[in-house]
Design a protein around this motif. Structure first.
Motif, PDB file in Angstrom:
ATOM      1  N   GLU A 254       0.857  -1.196   0.000  1.00 20.74           N
ATOM      2  CA  GLU A 254       0.000   0.000   0.000  1.00 20.74           C
ATOM      3  C   GLU A 254       0.889   1.240   0.000  1.00 20.74           C
ATOM      4  OE1 GLU A 254      -2.665   0.109   3.365  1.00 20.74           O
ATOM      5  OE2 GLU A 254      -3.272  -1.969   3.095  1.00 20.74           O
ATOM      6  N   ASN A 266       3.164   2.739   2.633  1.00 19.38           N
ATOM      7  CA  ASN A 266       2.420   2.746   3.892  1.00 19.38           C
ATOM      8  C   ASN A 266       2.632   1.429   4.613  1.00 19.38           C
ATOM      9  OD1 ASN A 266       0.526   2.896   5.965  1.00 19.38           O
ATOM     10  ND2 ASN A 266      -1.199   2.442   4.629  1.00 19.38           N
ATOM     11  N   GLU A 267       2.123   0.359   4.055  1.00 21.69           N
ATOM     12  CA  GLU A 267       2.285  -0.936   4.715  1.00 21.69           C
ATOM     13  C   GLU A 267       2.172  -2.046   3.691  1.00 21.69           C
ATOM     14  OE1 GLU A 267      -0.750  -1.800   7.582  1.00 21.69           O
ATOM     15  OE2 GLU A 267      -2.374  -1.397   6.183  1.00 21.69           O
TER      16      GLU A 267
HETATM   17 MG    MG Z   1      -3.822  -0.429   5.313  1.00 22.21          MG
END
Ligand code: MG
Ligand code: ADP
Length: 375
Positions: A254, A266-267
């Motif tokens: 992400e 993000n992750e």
């Molecule tokens: Mg997430």
């Protein structure tokens, strides 16, 4: 390198029987494999599709062992498995995904540190385990910032937006209960994600870049192809990540894009992902098909083709309340209902994918259609 290839009719064990497990099971069965699922909820979506169902807690070691004995390969639908238990399973049974990715990624702190070491741009963050560390985070990051629990969060659970000193009391309460990671709050221009699958022979295939909109921190819609210029850059970031983390099967990275067009990771989810669901209808292979090909040790396709642009809308309980009467007259919506027994307003009950020549127009139609959802 040698690895275990499954034969047709052999058994795939899946830890977790939610919608991701269900769609994995459906791909596996299409290809001729048996499926055993372990889940603590006897009414979970997979219960109805698995050849065999083990009703047990995720950390019930005896039940995990039983899953191992019944399966020729083990995979999982979510990342919050006890890493030590997964390690024990990996020592005895065929778990091609291993435990490294889970161990690194179920912990937001090691996830971010690993990404930084891999040379990937992440949002500035600060480890917050104590009240003093919270002060340091305020100093280092400034307001506003996100406070996220180090372990166990999903769909925005375990997160607080700290706007000013007024929110510090709530922050302290969270920190007293859970170790956290503070992260600068970005003014987002867009969110995108890239889903890929890694085979046991070293092959990696990429799905097209996906553009995501979250509402209340839950995925609301995904549009493919993403209407951004950072496609090549995102692919490069994922390539760096695959040098640092050993993936087998489907995973998703992400990204945030801020208002200056900067891309941040993000992750990472080491499993099929909500933002990849459109691939079931819109691509020549779904993210679940390629996941199964990878875990059973088969070759992956050299490329994934987007057959048609797509808009995927999640169906929460409140969306189903709003829309289900219209399903009868909209065959083009490709509705998926997961089969969860209890409908709750903010629970993911299903999703629908619309194939379209004009994503902008379809997006507008969907925004109008879903307008009633937040009332
Ligand atoms: Mg997430
Ligand atoms: P989860 O594990 O719940 O998916 P995420 O960290 O991905 O948690 O956060 C969920 C959503 O919340 C993100 O997709 C984004 O919309 C918003 N969000 C999270 N962190 C930030 C941030 N630092 N700045 C801006 N928005 C954020």
């Amino acid at each position: 390198m040698t690895y275990n290839k499954l034969k047709l009719g052999q058994t795939i064990g899946i830890i977790g029987g939610g919608q991701l497990g269900k769609m994995m099971a459906q791909s596996a069965q299409k290809m001729g494999y048996r499926v055993v699922v372990l889940d603590p909820d006897p009414t979970c979506p997979c219960q109805y599709v698995a050849h065999e169902f083990i009703h047990a807690a995720y950390d019930d070691m005896a039940a995990l062992e039983r899953l191992g004995q019944l399966s020729d390969v083990i995979t999982y639908e979510f990342e919050n498995i006890d890493a030590e238990q997964l390690q024990r399973l990996t020592a005895t049974y065929n778990v091609p995904q291993g435990d490294q990715a889970i161990t690194l990624l179920q912990d937001r702190l090691t996830e971010k540190e690993t990404l930084q070491q891999a040379g990937v741009q992440v949002v500035p963050f600060h480890h917050v385990a104590t009240a003093e560390a919270l002060d340091d985070a305020v100093e280092a990051l400034g307001y506003p910032f996100m406070l996220k629990t180090r372990f166990g969060g999903y769909d925005g659970k375990g997160q607080l937006l700290i706007r000013s000193a007024q929110d510090l009391e709530a922050a302290l309460t969270l920190v007293a209960e859970h170790e956290c990671v503070a992260e600068q709050f970005l003014m987002l221009e867009r969110e995108v994600s890239l889903t890929a699958t890694a085979g046991q022979n070293g092959q990696i295939v990429y799905f097209p870049l996906q553009e995501n909109e979250h509402r209340d921190q839950i995925l609301f819609k995904t549009i493919v192809p993403a209407r951004v210029d950072q496609t090549v850059q995102a692919r490069r970031e994922v390539e760096k990540i695959t040098q640092a983390i050993h993936f087998i099967g489907t995973f998703t990275v992400e990204f945030f894009i801020d208002q200056d067009g900067q891309l941040f990771v993000n992750e990472i989810a080491p499993r099929p992902h909500n933002s990849g669901h459109y691939s079931i209808e819109a691509c020549d292979y779904s993210q679940f098909d390629t996941h199964i090909l990878a875990v059973v040790g088969r070759d992956l396709p050299t490329d994934i083709t987007l057959l048609k642009p797509a808009v995927m809308m999640n169906l929460l309980g409140k969306d189903l309340d709003l829309l289900e009467k219209q399903f009868d007259t909209h065959p083009e919506w490709h509705v998926h209902i997961y089969g969860k027994e209890v409908r709750k307003p903010a629970r993911k009950m299903g999703h629908m994918t619309l194939l379209t020549e004009d994503v902008n127009e379809t997006e507008q139609e969907m925004l109008t259609l879903f307008e009633g959802r937040n009332v």
